[in-house]
Design a protein around this motif. Structure first.
Motif, short mmCIF file in Angstrom:
data_model
loop_
_atom_site.label_atom_id
_atom_site.label_comp_id
_atom_site.label_asym_id
_atom_site.label_seq_id
_atom_site.Cartn_x
_atom_site.Cartn_y
_atom_site.Cartn_z
N ALA A 330 11.47 19.04 13.58
CA ALA A 330 11.88 20.37 13.14
C ALA A 330 12.35 20.26 11.69
N PHE A 331 12.40 21.40 11.01
CA PHE A 331 12.79 21.42 9.60
C PHE A 331 14.00 22.32 9.43
N LEU A 332 15.02 21.81 8.72
CA LEU A 332 16.19 22.65 8.40
C LEU A 332 16.65 22.31 6.98
N ALA A 333 16.83 23.36 6.17
CA ALA A 333 17.37 23.17 4.82
C ALA A 333 18.70 23.91 4.77
N ASP A 334 19.69 23.35 4.10
CA ASP A 334 20.94 24.10 4.01
C ASP A 334 21.42 24.23 2.58
N GLN A 335 21.99 25.41 2.34
CA GLN A 335 22.53 25.74 1.01
C GLN A 335 23.86 26.41 1.27
N GLY A 336 24.92 25.65 1.24
CA GLY A 336 26.25 26.22 1.50
C GLY A 336 26.31 26.78 2.91
N ARG A 337 26.66 28.06 2.98
CA ARG A 337 26.83 28.70 4.28
C ARG A 337 25.50 29.02 4.98
N LEU A 338 24.39 28.94 4.22
CA LEU A 338 23.10 29.39 4.73
C LEU A 338 22.23 28.21 5.19
N LEU A 339 21.78 28.26 6.43
CA LEU A 339 20.88 27.23 6.97
C LEU A 339 19.56 27.92 7.30
N VAL A 340 18.44 27.32 6.87
CA VAL A 340 17.15 27.98 7.03
C VAL A 340 16.14 26.99 7.59
N GLY A 341 15.38 27.39 8.61
CA GLY A 341 14.40 26.43 9.10
C GLY A 341 13.38 26.97 10.06
N TRP A 342 12.50 26.06 10.46
CA TRP A 342 11.44 26.34 11.43
C TRP A 342 11.37 25.14 12.37
#
Ligand SMILES: Cc1cc2nc3c(=O)[nH]c(=O)nc-3n(C[C@H](O)[C@H](O)[C@H](O)COP(=O)(O)OP(=O)(O)OC[C@H]3O[C@@H](n4cnc5c(N)ncnc54)[C@H](O)[C@@H]3O)c2cc1C
Length: 391
Positions: A330-342
């Motif tokens: 799985a893929f997850l990128a995080d930028q501070g409070r925001l986590l984004v992935g598929w």
């Protein structure tokens, strides 16, 4: 005045990734809100074939490396959850098959025999014959070799319904999602006039994630779509079959899964090579004709005369490919409070949730006391394509 809600984790997108994560977070004591702008599971998840891959398909092409280990562990994680003693209680979910098969018609068999004897796959696959063959292949005219993989196939409608049940009270039907800033920082999202503040925000909106990121003014991570043109067939002549039929190329020539329609008949759902590349440019009629030829070639004994056919165009949504992204995690990128992935696969929903839990752990995000959530308008359950596209 906008209604103000506060929660620990706000998730946008209720496909398998959002629903699994939501249920796990709640079980761990976090308060959550999961926003969906259409139906639960109605994006890719209910259109998937439901195979809980363990990575053997990738091993076939010499790509089974250390990085395959996340996926190698997925069948166990799902099996435990389905038995009711894993990270989630999925005991009400229907298991369609406790195995998926690799089927090698004709001449490829010789190569496969040595491959399957190799160290990479030992203990993961067994050759099957005669009455052990999947019912659809038990025919005197059947040729080729079949190997049983320790992979599962789940009924996606009962899976989504169970996860919705585990998330009851936290699910919010919401159309308009905008950023909620405070002192220049993203502190939550405004959803249809509700200001939802959260310690962390997770975007798991599948193909909708690019649009959401743009709306929030965030450029990374980039997303790509992989278009597919799937085929469905329904009729009394069909018997259960869960198999990758191998061709010479890196992808299965056709991947068949079998799903129970509400009227009790079986539906074959055909993917793999047959649904990609040239298939995307075909009209539905051309695509159905191509599938009929393929099945006639592979299973000449199958009486196709009474079958109903349909096709489904659907995109897989994934992170844009780079050297760093491997398809079996799985893929997850995080930028501070925001986590984004598929999750990149239905099977990898547990891995996606692990990555979110690891980010929470790293940042010491713990469940906090919040006022009870107000009653939220809940999204409806999505429907499987075999219920909506076929008579
Ligand atoms: C034809 C096909 C067959 C597949 N077969 C398999 C398989 O056999 N095994 C396997 O492991 N994987 C399979 N996959 C891959 C798998 O289906 C996906 O990787 C997985 O379902 C993705 O889950 P998701 O939760 O990220 O996305 P989705 O299921 O697409 O869910 C995203 C949700 O977000 C919602 N959303 C979008 N935008 C917004 C917004 N702005 N606000 C609120 N909500 C929003 C959508 O409505 C949707 O409900 C298959 C995929 C396809 C297309």
């Amino acid at each position: 005045m906008a209604e103000v809600v506060s929660t620990d984790v706000l998730i946008v997108g209720a496909g398998i990734a959002g629903l699994w994560l939501n249920a796990r977070l709640r079980r761990a004591g976090y308060s959550t809100v999961l926003v969906e702008n259409a139906t639960l599971g109605g994006g890719q998840s209910l259109k998937s074939q439901g195979i809980i891959h363990g990575g053997t398909k990738y091993a076939l092409h010499g790509a089974l490396t250390g990085a395959s280990e996340a996926i190698a562990d997925m069948p166990r994680r799902w099996r435990e959850a389905l038995a009711g003693d894993g990270e989630l209680d999925l005991s009400p979910v229907r298991l369609l098959s406790s195995a998926h098969y690799l089927w090698s018609p004709g001449t490829l068999a010789g190569n496969l025999t040595s491959f399957f004897a190799s160290k990479a796959v030992r203990g993961r696959v067994d050759a099957v014959k005669g009455e052990q063959l999947p019912p659809a292949l038990q025919h005197p005219k059947f040729k080729g070799k079949v190997y049983r993989l320790a992979e599962l196939v789940v009924d996606t409608p009962s899976l989504i319904a169970r996860l919705a049940e585990l998330g009851a009270g936290s699910l919010l039907r919401g159309d308009q999602v905008t950023a909620l800033h405070e002192g220049g920082d993203l502190v939550g999202l405004a959803v249809d006039g509700r200001n939802i503040r959260a310690q962390r925000i997770v975007l798991s909106a599948g193909g909708g994630t690019a649009h959401l990121l743009a709306a929030l003014g965030v450029k990374e991570p980039a997303m790509q779509r992989r278009p597919l043109h799937m085929v469905l067939a329904k009729g009394t002549a069909l018997k259960p079959l869960y198999a990758h039929c191998l061709g010479g190329g890196p992808k299965p020539r056709v991947t068949v899964t079998t799903h129970p329609a509400a009227d009790g008949q079986w539906v074959w759902y055909l993917g793999g090579d047959i649904a990609e590349g040239d298939a995307v440019g075909r009209t539905p009629e051309q695509q159905i004709a191509a599938a009929q030829r393929e099945l006639a070639d592979l299973m000449p004994w199958l009486d196709q005369s009474g079958l109903h056919w349909a096709t489904l165009r659907v995109d897989r949504a994934e992170p844009a490919q780079s050297g760093l992204v491997r398809p079996d995690n799985a893929f997850l990128a995080d930028q501070g409070r925001l986590l984004v992935g598929w999750p990149t696969k239905l099977a990898l929903a547990p891995d996606f949730s692990d990555r979110v839990f690891a980010a929470l752990e790293r940042d010491h995000i713990r469940p906090q006391p919040h006022p009870a959530l107000p009653a939220l308008p809940a999204p409806a359950l999505g429907q499987a394509p075999w219920e909506t596209l076929l008579p």
